[in-house]
Design a protein around this motif. Structure first.
Motif, mmCIF file in Angstrom:
data_model
loop_
_atom_site.group_PDB
_atom_site.id
_atom_site.type_symbol
_atom_site.label_atom_id
_atom_site.label_comp_id
_atom_site.label_asym_id
_atom_site.label_seq_id
_atom_site.Cartn_x
_atom_site.Cartn_y
_atom_site.Cartn_z
ATOM 1 N N UNK B 50 -14.767 -46.689 -30.360
ATOM 2 C CA UNK B 50 -15.980 -47.008 -29.601
ATOM 3 C C UNK B 50 -17.106 -46.034 -29.946
ATOM 4 N N UNK B 51 -16.748 -44.855 -30.485
ATOM 5 C CA UNK B 51 -17.757 -43.810 -30.643
ATOM 6 C C UNK B 51 -18.744 -44.088 -31.770
ATOM 7 N N UNK B 52 -18.353 -44.871 -32.774
ATOM 8 C CA UNK B 52 -19.366 -45.235 -33.780
ATOM 9 C C UNK B 52 -19.584 -46.745 -33.809
ATOM 10 N N UNK B 53 -19.210 -47.391 -32.722
ATOM 11 C CA UNK B 53 -19.529 -48.808 -32.585
ATOM 12 C C UNK B 53 -18.610 -49.761 -33.324
ATOM 13 N N UNK B 54 -17.499 -49.255 -33.920
ATOM 14 C CA UNK B 54 -16.539 -50.200 -34.515
ATOM 15 C C UNK B 54 -16.101 -51.166 -33.415
ATOM 16 N N UNK B 55 -15.928 -50.615 -32.223
ATOM 17 C CA UNK B 55 -15.857 -51.417 -31.010
ATOM 18 C C UNK B 55 -17.224 -51.245 -30.356
ATOM 19 N N UNK B 56 -17.979 -52.254 -30.059
ATOM 20 C CA UNK B 56 -17.674 -53.679 -30.052
ATOM 21 C C UNK B 56 -18.129 -54.471 -31.282
ATOM 22 N N UNK B 57 -18.666 -53.810 -32.342
ATOM 23 C CA UNK B 57 -19.238 -54.612 -33.426
ATOM 24 C C UNK B 57 -18.200 -55.148 -34.392
ATOM 25 N N UNK B 58 -17.229 -54.326 -34.771
ATOM 26 C CA UNK B 58 -16.240 -54.733 -35.780
ATOM 27 C C UNK B 58 -15.062 -55.447 -35.105
ATOM 28 N N UNK B 59 -14.578 -54.857 -34.004
ATOM 29 C CA UNK B 59 -13.550 -55.512 -33.193
ATOM 30 C C UNK B 59 -14.278 -56.160 -32.039
ATOM 31 N N UNK B 60 -14.142 -57.467 -31.851
ATOM 32 C CA UNK B 60 -14.855 -57.997 -30.689
ATOM 33 C C UNK B 60 -14.071 -57.688 -29.424
ATOM 34 N N UNK B 61 -13.331 -58.548 -28.840
ATOM 35 C CA UNK B 61 -12.638 -58.156 -27.616
ATOM 36 C C UNK B 61 -13.606 -57.976 -26.459
ATOM 37 N N UNK B 62 -13.105 -57.422 -25.371
ATOM 38 C CA UNK B 62 -13.868 -57.396 -24.142
ATOM 39 C C UNK B 62 -14.164 -55.949 -23.755
ATOM 40 N N UNK B 63 -15.437 -55.554 -23.876
ATOM 41 C CA UNK B 63 -15.808 -54.170 -23.563
ATOM 42 C C UNK B 63 -16.706 -54.129 -22.338
ATOM 43 N N UNK B 64 -16.339 -53.264 -21.382
ATOM 44 C CA UNK B 64 -17.192 -53.030 -20.214
ATOM 45 C C UNK B 64 -17.562 -51.550 -20.203
ATOM 46 N N UNK B 65 -18.687 -51.219 -19.539
ATOM 47 C CA UNK B 65 -19.098 -49.825 -19.454
ATOM 48 C C UNK B 65 -19.998 -49.442 -20.627
ATOM 49 N N UNK B 66 -20.468 -48.198 -20.600
ATOM 50 C CA UNK B 66 -21.442 -47.763 -21.607
ATOM 51 C C UNK B 66 -20.953 -46.539 -22.372
ATOM 52 N N UNK B 67 -21.230 -46.531 -23.687
ATOM 53 C CA UNK B 67 -20.940 -45.358 -24.497
ATOM 54 C C UNK B 67 -22.241 -44.955 -25.184
ATOM 55 N N UNK B 68 -22.667 -43.729 -24.984
ATOM 56 C CA UNK B 68 -23.888 -43.244 -25.633
ATOM 57 C C UNK B 68 -23.533 -42.023 -26.471
ATOM 58 N N UNK B 69 -23.882 -42.086 -27.747
ATOM 59 C CA UNK B 69 -23.577 -40.979 -28.644
ATOM 60 C C UNK B 69 -24.876 -40.514 -29.290
ATOM 61 N N UNK B 70 -25.153 -39.228 -29.229
ATOM 62 C CA UNK B 70 -26.409 -38.624 -29.697
ATOM 63 C C UNK B 70 -27.607 -39.459 -29.249
ATOM 64 N N UNK B 71 -27.550 -39.942 -28.015
ATOM 65 C CA UNK B 71 -28.671 -40.680 -27.453
ATOM 66 C C UNK B 71 -28.722 -42.157 -27.816
#
Lengths: 264, 577
Positions: B50-71
């Motif tokens: 999730x930290x570099x966006x492989x989730x949710x962009x590369x793996x779809x699936x169901x993501x809830x909540x927010x992840x913010x990295x370096x803004x």
């Protein structure tokens, strides 16, 4: 297989290795075309002899010898089928001319092998991909090409591990009838395929993490720059090509090397 | 606001029945060095994705909540953008190298971003220097060792100058020395370049010495977090099934015996510093165990089962992979072959069932020369289990997989059924009998591979790197299992570079370097042979490191596991207070 040895890149730093791959390709194509244009033994032998010093300059004589040895089988087939077809489909007899033509076709084959060896043995896949890039082939193809080469040793190792593991479980590959032999390979092929699928997912993740496709304007660490020697080789190649075409079109055909005689 | 902010993160993979992440809230500040650990399947790797966006962009699936990295919110930015800020490094170095030469591979990420050539050169030489592989710049990537490849993978990510580095078990394929080098590189990046580092590791002993904070994952949630001192002395951590660094475990157990330390030790030196003043020399030498006692009381062996005499083997590309190796192993013995990657360990064990044949010398199994025996024939006696279970699993279900070898050996169907039952029970695979081996977890797949060999009941069991990629609980299980096999009278040979695992099993140790056996004997003798250990690039277990420093106070220097250490220390320390 040893025929293919002559196509595997070997590292080196000779003059030929350093030539721009595009120029080298032109050179190879000139040799190739000349070999195709002629049917006579004398010019084909000359082309063959011209390439030998190049092989030595590139310091690939060992690999080249290997591929020549590997070609013996095919060369013999070419030579004998030619003779046989002259005998059976033309005159039910053979003369020196027939032998000379058969020989010429065999030398032509060796010429093609040599010229390709000269190119592939001295051109690293990296340089080849740079050349492809310059030829405006989309980067995706280029990348696929390099990745394929990159994973050849990895896959070879993996195949070996799988074979070892299955043999340790009592699998005997060369046992049984032809059909069982094929079935014996299923325990080798399935893990290989499944691992490759897993690996491709890993690779895709790693590519994403390396910003693959971030911009259309990719830059390149190395770029092909033509130097003095490259231009020199271009000029020589083109002059030779012109000379060859002139010879073919305007000069009388070559005399046979051996006086005419009926052999059988 | 931290450099990584995670709020209420839930995620489940497509078609999965349960959630991989179940509500993660986490803040990581700039410049922190964090160890993330937890049992296999706890969601560590998913979290990294999730930290570099492989989730949710590369793996779809169901993501809830927010992840913010370096803004940057990972939902709103594609991975190739995030990759410039967060670098991800994976377990298998081979699967993250794309170019044929080192320099070109480091350039790959920069080229993709369209960085101009001069700038690219600067970044590349910095990355190569920091990871200590600048001398390999022109090397072909497939000619590098595993450790070098992993450092290249790090260099390639570093060149992109990310602010956050995330590493998913980067050292699991490496030998101890290779692993230590990686840790030192990370330490430099953290201290000198203030890079924020999130490291996933099962080898807690080494990692604990470098990190500021430990986060424990369990079942998709954060089970515990805090400084290494807090986390590893807390009962919750133990219950989750995470290994405790040996020195912390030692101090913990001393505490239960009433011996309190001022500070929780994070490395052997910290422990020694606190102990040294409390040891009285005269007590120590009196209470110390005779170091050679075990040599006399140890088991005596009489029946040789493997006899290797002067074996030499060359690969087409490697000269002297084995160089005049002689080794005798007896019936019922438990032997660990250790040494650096490429020392010849695997080459040696492949000779035991005839996969490789000696070019010089000979090998006898159970008294018979094996030169004329086929692999299939030898395999009946010598069961070889390879490192990667995925190199052998291919059947429709677990039952089929286990019976494969039995059918090859021509057992009758009633015998096969019985043997399969036996193996399935032994390895606790009953539930999965009819499942495809491919849907099982890594640890379970490893067990199936092991079961598929044990099923035919070979007399000699050879395991190549059985602990690689295994978490603490799985290793414990394997250890118990090996002990069980020993009680059945099996001869066991393992190839490993896991010193802590070996310290707990206490087999006879054979050290290899450059195709030669350089030391051979009981573990206590070999682990304290400093010269041979250094030559084989094997580091002693943590506890031995402690006692080697304490030996000047009259304590034995050949203590290798925690239990023994507690016994000795509780005696000499009680006497001194």
């Amino acid at each position: 297989m040893s025929l293919l040895e002559g196509l595997r890149f070997t590292r080196g730093d000779s003059l030929i290795h350093r030539l721009d791959p595009r120029v080298k390709f032109l050179m190879t194509m000139v040799i190739f075309t000349s070999a195709i244009l002629f049917m006579d033994l004398l010019p084909l032998l000359t082309i063959f002899l011209v390439q030998i010093p190049l092989i030595f300059i590139a310091e690939i004589q060992q690999e080249w010898t290997k591929s020549m040895k590997g070609s013996v089988f095919l060369a013999t087939i070419i030579f004998s089928t030619n003779l046989i077809s002259y005998y059976f489909f033309q005159s039910r007899s053979l003369n020196t001319e027939n032998v000379e033509t058969a020989l010429a076709l065999t030398v032509r084959f060796l010429n093609l092998i040599t010229s390709f060896s000269l190119f592939f043995l001295t051109t690293s896949p990296d340089k080849l991909s740079l050349a492809l890039e310059k030829a405006r082939i989309p980067y995706e193809f280029n990348f696929a090409f390099i990745t394929a080469i990159r994973f050849v040793p990895v896959l070879a190792d993996e195949a070996q591990s799988i074979i070892d593991a299955q043999r340790s479980r009592g699998l005997e590959l060369d046992k049984g009838s032809f059909l069982t032999k094929i079935r014996n390979y299923i325990p080798i092929l399935l893990p290989l395929i499944i691992n490759s699928i897993r690996r491709s997912l890993d690779l895709a993740e790693a590519m994403e993490s390396r910003a693959f496709g971030a911009t259309r304007d990719r830059t390149n660490l190395f770029e092909l720059v033509m130097e003095g020697r490259d231009y020199a080789v271009i000029v020589i190649s083109l002059v030779l090509l012109a000379a060859v075409i002139y010879m073919k079109l305007y000069l009388p055909p070559f005399e046979p090397l051996f006086p005419y005689r009926v052999l059988i | 606001m931290g450099i990584i902010e995670v709020r209420g993160l839930h995620y489940s993979y497509p078609n999965a029945t349960s959630q991989a992440l179940k509500g993660i809230d986490l803040t990581i500040d700039k410049g922190e060095f964090i160890l993330l650990t937890g049992p296999s399947g706890c969601g560590k790797t998913t979290f990294c994705r999730t930290l570099n966006g492989l989730i949710p962009h590369f793996y779809n699936g169901d993501m809830k909540g927010e992840v913010t990295v370096t803004g940057f919110n990972v939902r709103e930015h594609p991975t190739y953008k995030l990759a410039q800020h967060v670098g991800l490094i994976f377990q298998n170095p081979d699967n993250q190298i794309f170019a044929l030469t080192v320099e070109k591979d480091v350039a790959f990420g920069l080229e993709n971003q369209g960085v101009p050539k001069d700038k690219m050169r600067e970044e590349i030489s910095w990355a190569l220097e920091t990871t200590g592989i600048d001398h390999l710049k022109d090397r072909a990537t497939h000619e590098m060792s595993g450790g070098q490849k992993q450092r290249l993978a790090i260099a390639s990510i570093l060149a992109m100058k990310p602010k956050v580095l995330v590493l998913d078990e980067p050292t699991s394929f490496l030998d101890p020395l290779g692993a230590e080098r990686i840790f030192r590189v990370l330490d430099t990046l953290n201290k000198e370049y203030e890079m924020t580092i999130l490291l996933i590791e099962h080898r807690v002993d080494l990692a604990t010495q470098y990190v500021d904070r430990v986060i424990i994952f369990s079942d998709g949630q954060i089970a515990n977090q805090g400084s290494p001192e807090e986390v590893f002395t807390d009962e919750t951590t133990r219950l989750v099934g995470v290994g405790i660094p040996r020195v912390i475990e030692l101090s913990d157990r001393l505490k239960s015996k009433g011996i309190l330390l001022d500070r929780t030790p994070l490395n052997p030196t910290m422990l020694v510093e606190q102990l040294q003043d409390r040891i009285k020399r005269e007590n120590a030498s009196r209470k110390a165990v005779d170091p050679d006692l075990d040599l006399y009381t140890g088991e005596q062996w009489v029946n040789p089962i493997i006899e290797i005499e002067g074996v030499t083997f060359n690969y087409p590309s490697v000269d002297k992979a084995l160089d005049d190796v002689s080794l005798t192993i007896h019936k019922g013995e438990f032997v660990a072959i250790m040494g650096e990657n490429g020392a010849g360990k695997t080459t040696l064990v492949k000779h035991l069932n005839g996969l490789l044949r000696p070019q010089e010398g000979r090998i006898k199994i159970d008294g018979a020369d094996i030169a004329d025996l086929s692999v299939a024939n030898l395999a009946r006696k010598v069961g070889l289990v390879f490192q990667n279970p995925d190199d052998q699993l291919f059947s429709e279900n677990v039952e089929e997989e286990i019976s494969f070898a039995l059918r090859n050996f021509g057992f009758g169907s009633d015998v096969i059924d019985k043997r399969v039952d036996w193996a399935v029970n032994l390895l606790d695979l009953e539930r999965y009998r009819k499942s495809s081996p491919f849907i099982l977890s890594g640890g379970e797949r490893k067990r199936v591979a092991l079961g598929s060999v044990l099923a035919w009941d070979p007399e000699i069991v050879v395991l190549d790197e059985p602990t690689i990629g295994q978490d603490y609980a799985q290793k414990e299980r394997l250890r118990h299992f090996l002990m069980q096999l020993r009680t059945q009278g099996k001869t066991i040979v393992i190839v490993t570079h896991d010193v802590e695992f070996v310290a707990e099993c206490k087999p006879r140790i054979v050290l290899m370097a450059d195709g030669k056996i350089i030391a051979d004997g009981p573990i206590k003798k070999v682990m304290t042979d400093k010269e041979a250990m250094a030559r084989a690039s094997v580091t002693p277990p943590e506890i031995t490191k402690v006692f080697q420093q304490l030996s000047e106070y009259g304590l034995p220097d050949n203590v290798i596991d925690v239990g023994e250490a507690v016994d000795i220390l509780s005696q000499v320390l009680e006497a001194s207070t």
